[in-house]
Design an enzyme around this catalytic site. Sequence first.
Site, PDB file in Angstrom:
ATOM      1  N   ALA A  11     -25.114 -31.624  32.097  1.00 31.79           N
ATOM      2  CA  ALA A  11     -25.174 -32.919  31.439  1.00 31.79           C
ATOM      3  C   ALA A  11     -26.306 -32.852  30.421  1.00 31.79           C
ATOM      4  O   ALA A  11     -27.227 -32.042  30.549  1.00 31.79           O
ATOM      5  CB  ALA A  11     -25.425 -34.008  32.471  1.00 31.79           C
ATOM      6  N   GLU A  21     -30.059 -28.913  39.170  1.00 27.53           N
ATOM      7  CA  GLU A  21     -30.591 -30.270  39.001  1.00 27.53           C
ATOM      8  C   GLU A  21     -31.904 -30.485  39.738  1.00 27.53           C
ATOM      9  O   GLU A  21     -32.744 -31.284  39.322  1.00 27.53           O
ATOM     10  CB  GLU A  21     -29.559 -31.305  39.475  1.00 27.53           C
ATOM     11  CG  GLU A  21     -28.352 -31.454  38.565  1.00 27.53           C
ATOM     12  CD  GLU A  21     -27.192 -30.528  38.897  1.00 27.53           C
ATOM     13  OE1 GLU A  21     -27.390 -29.526  39.626  1.00 27.53           O
ATOM     14  OE2 GLU A  21     -26.081 -30.798  38.415  1.00 27.53           O
ATOM     15  N   GLU A  31     -19.837 -28.473  37.560  1.00 23.11           N
ATOM     16  CA  GLU A  31     -19.058 -29.555  38.175  1.00 23.11           C
ATOM     17  C   GLU A  31     -17.768 -29.814  37.407  1.00 23.11           C
ATOM     18  O   GLU A  31     -16.711 -30.066  37.999  1.00 23.11           O
ATOM     19  CB  GLU A  31     -19.914 -30.827  38.245  1.00 23.11           C
ATOM     20  CG  GLU A  31     -21.077 -30.663  39.232  1.00 23.11           C
ATOM     21  CD  GLU A  31     -22.068 -31.805  39.163  1.00 23.11           C
ATOM     22  OE1 GLU A  31     -22.518 -32.135  38.049  1.00 23.11           O
ATOM     23  OE2 GLU A  31     -22.391 -32.371  40.222  1.00 23.11           O
ATOM     24  N   GLY A  72     -23.693 -30.198  35.465  1.00 25.94           N
ATOM     25  CA  GLY A  72     -22.425 -30.854  35.124  1.00 25.94           C
ATOM     26  C   GLY A  72     -21.394 -29.874  34.578  1.00 25.94           C
ATOM     27  O   GLY A  72     -20.188 -30.128  34.681  1.00 25.94           O
TER      28      GLY A  72
HETATM   29  C1  HXC Z   1     -29.473 -30.818  26.565  1.00 23.76           C
HETATM   30  C2  HXC Z   1     -29.605 -28.548  26.349  1.00 23.76           C
HETATM   31  C3  HXC Z   1     -29.154 -28.370  27.680  1.00 23.76           C
HETATM   32  C4  HXC Z   1     -28.858 -29.536  28.440  1.00 23.76           C
HETATM   33  C5  HXC Z   1     -29.504 -26.425  26.828  1.00 23.76           C
HETATM   34  N1  HXC Z   1     -29.810 -27.332  25.861  1.00 23.76           N
HETATM   35  N2  HXC Z   1     -29.122 -27.039  27.938  1.00 23.76           N
HETATM   36  N3  HXC Z   1     -29.756 -29.764  25.812  1.00 23.76           N
HETATM   37  N4  HXC Z   1     -29.032 -30.733  27.842  1.00 23.76           N
HETATM   38  N5  HXC Z   1     -28.386 -29.455  29.692  1.00 23.76           N
HETATM   39  C6  HXC Z   1     -30.287 -27.066  24.506  1.00 23.76           C
HETATM   40  C7  HXC Z   1     -31.730 -26.626  24.511  1.00 23.76           C
HETATM   41  O1  HXC Z   1     -32.580 -27.748  24.573  1.00 23.76           O
HETATM   42  C8  HXC Z   1     -31.819 -25.925  23.171  1.00 23.76           C
HETATM   43  O2  HXC Z   1     -31.898 -26.874  22.136  1.00 23.76           O
HETATM   44  C9  HXC Z   1     -30.454 -25.251  23.060  1.00 23.76           C
HETATM   45  O3  HXC Z   1     -29.578 -25.968  23.949  1.00 23.76           O
HETATM   46  C10 HXC Z   1     -30.477 -23.802  23.486  1.00 23.76           C
HETATM   47  O4  HXC Z   1     -31.017 -23.718  24.789  1.00 23.76           O
HETATM   48  P1  HXC Z   1     -32.240 -22.759  25.188  1.00 23.76           P
HETATM   49  O5  HXC Z   1     -32.855 -23.339  26.401  1.00 23.76           O
HETATM   50  O6  HXC Z   1     -33.108 -22.496  24.015  1.00 23.76           O
HETATM   51  O7  HXC Z   1     -31.454 -21.420  25.543  1.00 23.76           O
HETATM   52  P2  HXC Z   1     -31.905 -20.261  26.555  1.00 23.76           P
HETATM   53  O8  HXC Z   1     -33.365 -20.024  26.471  1.00 23.76           O
HETATM   54  O9  HXC Z   1     -30.970 -19.126  26.310  1.00 23.76           O
HETATM   55  O10 HXC Z   1     -31.626 -20.850  28.024  1.00 23.76           O
HETATM   56  C11 HXC Z   1     -30.317 -21.165  28.435  1.00 23.76           C
HETATM   57  C12 HXC Z   1     -30.352 -22.059  29.721  1.00 23.76           C
HETATM   58  C13 HXC Z   1     -31.282 -23.246  29.462  1.00 23.76           C
HETATM   59  C14 HXC Z   1     -30.859 -21.220  30.897  1.00 23.76           C
HETATM   60  C15 HXC Z   1     -28.921 -22.477  29.999  1.00 23.76           C
HETATM   61  O11 HXC Z   1     -30.881 -23.891  28.231  1.00 23.76           O
HETATM   62  C16 HXC Z   1     -31.255 -24.271  30.554  1.00 23.76           C
HETATM   63  O12 HXC Z   1     -31.851 -24.088  31.596  1.00 23.76           O
HETATM   64  N6  HXC Z   1     -30.584 -25.423  30.291  1.00 23.76           N
HETATM   65  C17 HXC Z   1     -30.589 -26.526  31.215  1.00 23.76           C
HETATM   66  C18 HXC Z   1     -29.718 -26.209  32.395  1.00 23.76           C
HETATM   67  C19 HXC Z   1     -29.731 -27.363  33.370  1.00 23.76           C
HETATM   68  O13 HXC Z   1     -30.752 -27.738  33.946  1.00 23.76           O
HETATM   69  N7  HXC Z   1     -28.549 -27.986  33.583  1.00 23.76           N
HETATM   70  C20 HXC Z   1     -28.389 -29.064  34.496  1.00 23.76           C
HETATM   71  C21 HXC Z   1     -28.581 -30.349  33.727  1.00 23.76           C
HETATM   72  S1  HXC Z   1     -28.585 -31.733  34.823  1.00 23.76           S
HETATM   73  P3  HXC Z   1     -33.195 -26.978  21.194  1.00 23.76           P
HETATM   74  O14 HXC Z   1     -32.859 -28.137  20.319  1.00 23.76           O
HETATM   75  O15 HXC Z   1     -34.337 -27.195  22.113  1.00 23.76           O
HETATM   76  O16 HXC Z   1     -33.215 -25.653  20.508  1.00 23.76           O
HETATM   77  C22 HXC Z   1     -27.014 -32.035  35.111  1.00 23.76           C
HETATM   78  C23 HXC Z   1     -26.773 -33.231  35.938  1.00 23.76           C
HETATM   79  C24 HXC Z   1     -25.336 -33.273  36.386  1.00 23.76           C
HETATM   80  O17 HXC Z   1     -26.112 -31.376  34.686  1.00 23.76           O
HETATM   81  C25 HXC Z   1     -25.093 -34.523  37.123  1.00 23.76           C
HETATM   82  C26 HXC Z   1     -24.180 -35.420  36.416  1.00 23.76           C
HETATM   83  C27 HXC Z   1     -23.102 -34.806  35.659  1.00 23.76           C
END
Ligand code: HXC
Length: 257
Positions: free
Chosen positions: A65, A131, A111, A108
């Site tokens: 998400a 998360e 999911e 998400g």
């Molecule tokens: C918003 C995101 C994002 C996310 C990545 N980006 N994941 N933006 N929401 N979930 C953005 C980053 O901010 C960045 O933008 C760009 O995408 C590239 O990501 P990087 O982090 O620079 O890439 P990298 O270093 O290769 O790392 C990849 C990654 C990491 C390991 C996937 O991005 C990451 O950990 N993302 C979050 C994963 C996460 O926690 N997902 C769960 C979310 S909570 P900028 O503009 O900064 O360059 C969730 C709740 C679900 O899903 C419940 C309800 C549905």
Amino acid sequence: HQYANILTETKGRVAIITLNRPDALNALNSPLMKDLNDALRVYDADEGIGAIVVTGGEKAFAAGADIKEMQPLTFVDNYKKNFIGDWTGVTTIRKPILAAVNGFALGGGCELAMMCDIIYAGDRAVFGQPEIKLGVIPGAGGTQRLTKAIGKSKTMEQVLTGKFMNAEEAEKAGLVARVFPAASLLEEVLKVAKTIASYSLPSVLMAKEAVNKSFEVPLSEGLHFERRLFHSLFATEDQKEGMDAFQNKRKPQWKHQ
Ligand code: HXC
């Protein structure tokens, strides 16, 4: 139809929906989920379509998400708008949905893949429910669908530590049906989708409905439901055709696709 956050195309009787916010690793925000659900509904109603493939990019299926969208939200915002509630539109689609996952399927994103009917992974795919690292928990089925897919212990480990699972582990655990080399994933998934879309649609829809029933009801009810559907298929021309074609060693000509 043009959507802002997804790409759509059709190949014969197969529809392909590609999540398309590459700059944010296909982070799932509300407009993207609205586009996805709209497109799924359109294809579900389209008589020319028999199966739907949902895929993402090379680096990410979806990295979760959208954290930027979520960060300022309050309990009252979420509760009033039933945040995430409408995401489950995916699970109301009657035609089979195949997820083709390359790269990250996190939070998400994992999911969403699990709301689809079959998950195929590229060999560099990564699955996880991280998360916990953000101070929250999965909110679109991660604690429920993952448990049903891979069992309690493996799910607890994913959900409590936030560690990732690679494609091989995901296949071994049963989350993923098969793993393909990343470059040929979509082509391979399209072959499967084409096969499914070539069968008689009533039997395909009932097969999906019956399997999904097993997640909702006790065994005796599920078996009862399955048998009623099985009986009912004998009212279709395609049951006569399929069984006649087998006996005459020819390809069936389905009436209802
Ligand atoms: C918003 C995101 C994002 C996310 C990545 N980006 N994941 N933006 N929401 N979930 C953005 C980053 O901010 C960045 O933008 C760009 O995408 C590239 O990501 P990087 O982090 O620079 O890439 P990298 O270093 O290769 O790392 C990849 C990654 C990491 C390991 C996937 O991005 C990451 O950990 N993302 C979050 C994963 C996460 O926690 N997902 C769960 C979310 S909570 P900028 O503009 O900064 O360059 C969730 C709740 C679900 O899903 C419940 C309800 C549905």
